[in-house]
Structures are given as structure tokens and as C-alpha cells.
Motif scaffolding. Structure first.
Motif, PDB file in Angstrom:
ATOM      1  N   LEU A 184      36.278  36.657  37.377  1.00  0.00           N
ATOM      2  CA  LEU A 184      36.069  37.760  38.309  1.00  0.00           C
ATOM      3  C   LEU A 184      37.091  37.749  39.446  1.00  0.00           C
ATOM      4  O   LEU A 184      37.390  38.798  40.027  1.00  0.00           O
ATOM      5  N   ALA A 185      37.617  36.592  39.765  1.00  0.00           N
ATOM      6  CA  ALA A 185      38.632  36.495  40.820  1.00  0.00           C
ATOM      7  C   ALA A 185      39.998  36.981  40.357  1.00  0.00           C
ATOM      8  O   ALA A 185      40.871  37.271  41.177  1.00  0.00           O
ATOM      9  N   ASN A 186      40.170  37.072  39.046  1.00  0.00           N
ATOM     10  CA  ASN A 186      41.440  37.550  38.504  1.00  0.00           C
ATOM     11  C   ASN A 186      41.580  39.044  38.794  1.00  0.00           C
ATOM     12  O   ASN A 186      40.672  39.818  38.484  1.00  0.00           O
ATOM     13  N   PRO A 187      42.678  39.467  39.384  1.00  0.00           N
ATOM     14  CA  PRO A 187      42.818  40.898  39.693  1.00  0.00           C
ATOM     15  C   PRO A 187      42.820  41.782  38.464  1.00  0.00           C
ATOM     16  O   PRO A 187      42.499  42.971  38.546  1.00  0.00           O
ATOM     17  N   ARG A 222      42.738  47.798  29.851  1.00  0.00           N
ATOM     18  CA  ARG A 222      42.147  47.904  31.192  1.00  0.00           C
ATOM     19  C   ARG A 222      41.392  49.220  31.357  1.00  0.00           C
ATOM     20  O   ARG A 222      40.281  49.252  31.889  1.00  0.00           O
ATOM     21  N   GLU A 223      41.987  50.303  30.903  1.00  0.00           N
ATOM     22  CA  GLU A 223      41.328  51.601  31.024  1.00  0.00           C
ATOM     23  C   GLU A 223      40.035  51.639  30.225  1.00  0.00           C
ATOM     24  O   GLU A 223      39.054  52.253  30.653  1.00  0.00           O
ATOM     25  N   ARG A 224      40.018  50.971  29.090  1.00  0.00           N
ATOM     26  CA  ARG A 224      38.856  51.041  28.209  1.00  0.00           C
ATOM     27  C   ARG A 224      37.737  50.096  28.635  1.00  0.00           C
ATOM     28  O   ARG A 224      36.568  50.453  28.554  1.00  0.00           O
ATOM     29  N   TRP A 225      38.087  48.887  29.110  1.00  0.00           N
ATOM     30  CA  TRP A 225      37.073  47.842  29.243  1.00  0.00           C
ATOM     31  C   TRP A 225      36.937  47.204  30.626  1.00  0.00           C
ATOM     32  O   TRP A 225      35.920  46.550  30.886  1.00  0.00           O
ATOM     33  N   GLU A 226      37.922  47.337  31.490  1.00  0.00           N
ATOM     34  CA  GLU A 226      37.934  46.543  32.726  1.00  0.00           C
ATOM     35  C   GLU A 226      36.670  46.724  33.562  1.00  0.00           C
ATOM     36  O   GLU A 226      36.036  45.740  33.975  1.00  0.00           O
ATOM     37  N   ALA A 227      36.295  47.958  33.842  1.00  0.00           N
ATOM     38  CA  ALA A 227      35.150  48.199  34.726  1.00  0.00           C
ATOM     39  C   ALA A 227      33.862  47.645  34.129  1.00  0.00           C
ATOM     40  O   ALA A 227      33.081  46.969  34.814  1.00  0.00           O
ATOM     41  N   ALA A 228      33.633  47.918  32.862  1.00  0.00           N
ATOM     42  CA  ALA A 228      32.412  47.433  32.212  1.00  0.00           C
ATOM     43  C   ALA A 228      32.403  45.916  32.124  1.00  0.00           C
ATOM     44  O   ALA A 228      31.357  45.271  32.297  1.00  0.00           O
ATOM     45  N   ALA A 229      33.560  45.322  31.859  1.00  0.00           N
ATOM     46  CA  ALA A 229      33.636  43.861  31.767  1.00  0.00           C
ATOM     47  C   ALA A 229      33.267  43.216  33.089  1.00  0.00           C
ATOM     48  O   ALA A 229      32.537  42.208  33.127  1.00  0.00           O
ATOM     49  N   ARG A 230      33.744  43.767  34.175  1.00  0.00           N
ATOM     50  CA  ARG A 230      33.413  43.198  35.489  1.00  0.00           C
ATOM     51  C   ARG A 230      31.920  43.323  35.779  1.00  0.00           C
ATOM     52  O   ARG A 230      31.316  42.407  36.353  1.00  0.00           O
ATOM     53  N   ARG A 231      31.317  44.415  35.385  1.00  0.00           N
ATOM     54  CA  ARG A 231      29.865  44.555  35.575  1.00  0.00           C
ATOM     55  C   ARG A 231      29.112  43.514  34.757  1.00  0.00           C
ATOM     56  O   ARG A 231      28.159  42.882  35.246  1.00  0.00           O
TER      57      ARG A 231
END
Length: 210
Positions: A168-171, A180-189
Motif C-alpha cells: 500500500l505504501a508503493n505509489p 493501473r487503469e484496470r486494477w489499481e483502485a480496486a486493488a488498493r481497496r
């Protein structure tokens, strides 16, 4: 792209490709696997080919977890050695064998030079599960915990917390913009939700991701 197609596109022997696939299927079907099975390899191969249409990344994707005993580092090196053995038997050029081997080895640290597009494709595909729907992510995480059942919760929990915090600390969780467009937001959640549960007292271990 399938294993056999990728290997023969690089000039490999079709019968050796089939023999290697038989062993690969057997290994991914081992009873101790709960997440790192043939479905995982197929998913990684599919996404990797989508991100980079190169038979070498396809071969690396299929073989990257072919040896899996929940021993990080050793598993990846053994998988790379397995790939080298079979690709050599199949008659591939040393340049292609070395490239596949090196790609598999990038999954140890999940890092590679920024301009390595094949490594980016493989590593992003390997993390696709992080951006899945919560119920699928939860199933993945329970499966990984079961694969690491040799570690008691007293050992596993702090280690898993460190892993989740570091991610989670990784930018950027994903190296390439498509991933990133497909998965980044959901992965962080998903990662944040799991981290919160591992930090919570009175945790229900049966419904938590490791």
C-alpha cells in the motif's frame, strides 16, 4: 496464447512441448495448492499475452509457479530451472531460453527495469487478482493462507501485515498504465480491507485474506 503454441512459435519441438505440458499440468494440480494452481497460471498467461504479444512472456507466465512449495525465492528459482530444462530439451535458442528464465526470476522481487515491457506484462498479470471483485480477492487470500498453513497465526499475521503495508505504501502497484487503469483502485481497496481485518482484535480467521 497457449503453452504449445508459444513454444512451437519459437521453433520448439511439438512433442517435447506436449510432454512438458503434461508435467506442468501435474505440478499445478498438486493437492497442497489452494491458489497457485493451473487457473492462476492460465490467468497470468492470458493477461500477459494481452499486455505483450510475445511467446516468451507466455512461456514465462505458464511456468512461473510450476514449482510451488510456499518457499519464496526458492520456488521461483526452481520454476526458472524447470523452464530452462524443458525449453532446452525442446530445442529453443539459448537467447530465448535465457529470456524466459530471467522473466520468471523477476517474480522473486516483482521488479525489473522500467523499460522491460515483457517483465511489466508478466508482473502486472501476476497481480491481476489484487484488483478482482472483493469476494474473489477474499477467496484468493484464504487460499494463500492455506498454502502457508505451516506458519501459525502468531508468525503469519505480523508478516502479512508488513507485506500489505509495504504494498500500500508503493505509489504504484502496477507497472504499466493499462493494468493501473484496470486494477489499481480496486486493488488498493482490497489490500486496505484485508490489512484492517488482520489488525483487528477478535479477527474471524475463516473470512479473512492472508
Amino acid at each position: 496464447m497457449r503453452w504449445h503454441s508459444a513454444l512451437t512459435l519459437l521453433g520448439g519441438d511439438g512433442q517435447i512441448a506436449a510432454d512438458a505440458w503434461t508435467e506442468l499440468e501435474h505440478r499445478y494440480g498438486e493437492p497442497h495448492r489452494r491458489y497457485h494452481d493451473l487457473r492462476h497460471a492460465e490467468s497470468v498467461a492470458r493477461y500477459a499475452a494481452e499486455f505483450a504479444a510475445d511467446p516468451r512472456v507466455t512461456l514465462a507466465a505458464w511456468a512461473h509457479d510450476v514449482v510451488y512449495d510456499a518457499t519464496p525465492g526458492e520456488d521461483e528459482r526452481a520454476s526458472a530451472a524447470w523452464a530452462r530444462l524443458w525449453l532446452t530439451r525442446a530445442g529453443l535458442a539459448e537467447e530465448d531460453i535465457a529470456r524466459v528464465e530471467a522473466l520468471i526470476l523477476t517474480t522473486i522481487s516483482h521488479d525489473a527495469p522500467a523499460d522491460d515491457l515483457l517483465a511489466t506484462a508478466l508482473l502486472d498479470a501476476d497481480l491481476a487478482i489484487l484488483g478482482a471483485a472483493p469476494e474473489i480477492y477474499n477467496k484468493y487470500a484464504r487460499g494463500v493462507r492455506e498454502e502457508y498453513a505451516k506458519y501459525p497465526d502468531a508468525v503469519w499475521t505480523p508478516g502479512r501485515i508488513v507485506v500489505l503495508e509495504r504494498m500500500l505504501a508503493n505509489p504504484r502497484l502496477y507497472r504499466g498504465e493499462p493494468a493501473r487503469e484496470r486494477w489499481e483502485a480496486a486493488a488498493r481497496r482490497n489490500l486496505a480491507a484485508e490489512l484492517g481485518r488482520w489488525r483487528s482484535p477478535g479477527l474471524d480467521r475463516q473470512n479473512v485474506e492472508p
